[in-house]
Scaffold this active site. Sequence first.
Site, PDB file in Angstrom:
ATOM      1  N   ASN A 235      -8.030  -9.304  -3.388  1.00  0.00           N
ATOM      2  CA  ASN A 235      -6.590  -9.129  -3.192  1.00  0.00           C
ATOM      3  C   ASN A 235      -6.179 -10.194  -2.185  1.00  0.00           C
ATOM      4  OD1 ASN A 235      -6.743  -6.900  -4.807  1.00  0.00           O
ATOM      5  ND2 ASN A 235      -6.107  -5.429  -3.241  1.00  0.00           N
TER       6      ASN A 235
ATOM      7  N   TYR B 201      -2.910 -12.631  -0.522  1.00  0.00           N
ATOM      8  CA  TYR B 201      -1.473 -12.829  -0.375  1.00  0.00           C
ATOM      9  C   TYR B 201      -1.117 -14.052   0.457  1.00  0.00           C
ATOM     10  CZ  TYR B 201      -0.754  -8.075  -2.209  1.00  0.00           C
ATOM     11  OH  TYR B 201      -0.723  -6.958  -2.997  1.00  0.00           O
TER      12      TYR B 201
ATOM     13  N   GLU C  80      -4.924  -8.372  -6.796  1.00  0.00           N
ATOM     14  CA  GLU C  80      -3.550  -8.239  -6.288  1.00  0.00           C
ATOM     15  C   GLU C  80      -3.091  -9.593  -5.771  1.00  0.00           C
ATOM     16  OE1 GLU C  80      -2.623  -5.236  -3.287  1.00  0.00           O
ATOM     17  OE2 GLU C  80      -3.818  -3.766  -4.384  1.00  0.00           O
TER      18      GLU C  80
ATOM     19  N   ARG D 119      -3.520  -1.935 -13.644  1.00  0.00           N
ATOM     20  CA  ARG D 119      -4.398  -1.496 -12.555  1.00  0.00           C
ATOM     21  C   ARG D 119      -3.661  -0.420 -11.766  1.00  0.00           C
ATOM     22  NH1 ARG D 119      -5.454  -3.616  -6.884  1.00  0.00           N
ATOM     23  NH2 ARG D 119      -7.293  -2.394  -6.390  1.00  0.00           N
TER      24      ARG D 119
ATOM     25  N   GLU E 208      -9.361  -2.406  -0.950  1.00  0.00           N
ATOM     26  CA  GLU E 208      -9.159  -2.951   0.403  1.00  0.00           C
ATOM     27  C   GLU E 208      -9.757  -2.074   1.501  1.00  0.00           C
ATOM     28  OE1 GLU E 208      -5.128  -4.179   1.186  1.00  0.00           O
ATOM     29  OE2 GLU E 208      -5.000  -5.400  -0.617  1.00  0.00           O
TER      30      GLU E 208
ATOM     31  N   HIS F 240      -7.448   4.510  -3.405  1.00  0.00           N
ATOM     32  CA  HIS F 240      -6.504   3.537  -2.842  1.00  0.00           C
ATOM     33  C   HIS F 240      -5.773   4.211  -1.676  1.00  0.00           C
ATOM     34  CE1 HIS F 240      -3.926  -0.232  -3.821  1.00  0.00           C
ATOM     35  NE2 HIS F 240      -3.525   0.226  -2.657  1.00  0.00           N
TER      36      HIS F 240
END
Length: 494
Positions: free
Chosen positions: A330, A332, A399, A99, A190, A145
């Site tokens: 994504n 985290y 991600e 990606r 994002e 991005h």
Amino acid sequence: MSNNLLVTILLSVLVYREATAATNRTFPDYFKFGIATASYQVEGAWNEDGKGENIWDHLCHTNPTFVDNGDNGDIACDSYHKYKEDVALLKDLGVDYYRFSLSWSRIIPLGLAGSPVNQAGIDYYKSLIQELGDNGIEPMVTIFHWDLPETLQEFGGFPNPELEEHFAYYARVVFENLGDSVTYWTTFNEPLQTCHQGYSTGTMAPGYKSSGLAEYKCAHTLIKAHAKAYHIYDEEFRPQQQGYVGIVADTTWFEPASDSDADQEAAERALQFNYGWYINAVVNGNYPAVMIERIDERSKQQGFETSRLPKFTEEEIEYIKGTHDYLAINAYTTVYAQAKEETDPTVVSYESDLNVDTFIDESWEQSASSWLRVVPWGLRNLLNWLSKTYNHPEIFVTENGVSDLGGLDDDRRINFYQEYLSNVLEAILDDGVNVTRYTAWSLMDNFEWARGYTEKFGMYSVNFDNPGRPRTPKASASYYAQVIASRCLVDTCE
Ligand SMILES: *[C@@H]1O[C@H](CO)[C@@H](O)[C@H](O)[C@H]1NC(C)=O
Ligand SMILES: *[C@@H]1O[C@H](CO)[C@@H](O)[C@H](O)[C@H]1NC(C)=O
């Protein structure tokens, strides 16, 4: 596979055996593993072969105190010149797909609809995609991005509705030139960070602080630009190219602080203000009801004639609805979310529109990034929430990863991947969530935005003091290679 990698595989077996219990079941055959980067973070060659300036070039060059150590992405990992080496690393890992993102100003230096296309930029991405194909690695391409052409920022950036036309032009150029060899496309990465950090907290380029105002205009244009690119693909390219288009959104997982209705509502509202802001739009055509209601009401109290949250027309709602072929996340980290007294109604800000208190458990492992605590179970809860909220779609984790301050023996990163992937697998096997892809962030240490080169997310270390930017595998690279090869997170699987 290099000898280096073989040696570290043996070492990593010793390390991860000691990690906390992870499931010993295997990933289904259809499940794919990948790894990600983004153009500004790795490419360098900021002014070569006709590339135009983008907002990160501009910010780093004109406001060097914005980024730690005054760092910039002028050279970064030099992937513009070293892409063949990058593909060799991907091959060593054994990933199914890579990606990466396209640099808008490398392809269209001024960014403007109708302005010249830079053939050298197109050729670079053709060469990268060709090299991936020659090595059996699928490209998963992000069109945007965060590196907006600077000229478009001078026209107002995302809050200017004209951006929709500029993005549509760009998207058509890339579908036309690269679409024959790309199956998975992502329009935006994002958007929450583009609009919230770019135009509200001012912690990302272009660095504006217009909380509760410009960020809503930014999102409005961005969502329309996404929908337009989707329809362009659908009508002009999908019949021949047969690919898929989506948008990648991110959110922290907001765990309710208690079972109380108020805390449950607070957590749900936070998820809607972060993820639903974008994804409710592409799934159902509009912003989440809780955003519309709260921002309408607060705007009225504040004396605005219309809501600070722009409105989609009925036609726009129909046009935007369903413009996604997969759901992407994504993810985290996690925080607890708690109900909060209503704050001063006169305050114009995203935070008071949302009105949720958050806190963390201090015992959660701290990474090198202030915002990132290691909370593996949060990912499983988030995947379940996505599945329930959006009617059991196919989900890609686009991600997931963790930062440290460097070093090749990154056993904490190995533990991170083992535990987060274990939660992904439990979501699939025990909860029936349809996750089909997992993407680690990141292939190599790179330009981590305002944190420059201080926080490291890579499975490969890059020596930024050496002009050759040599890459060296960390222990986590061997661990990930082994997971991909065995489809198993521990040393013996069922
Ligand atoms: C997951 O989604 C894909 C794509 O829609 C579908 O083909 C597959 O059957 C789904 N799998 C499950 C277990 O729901
Ligand atoms: C997998 O784990 C289960 C329970 O945690 C255990 O009973 C089983 O023996 C394990 N299998 C292998 C091959 O280690």
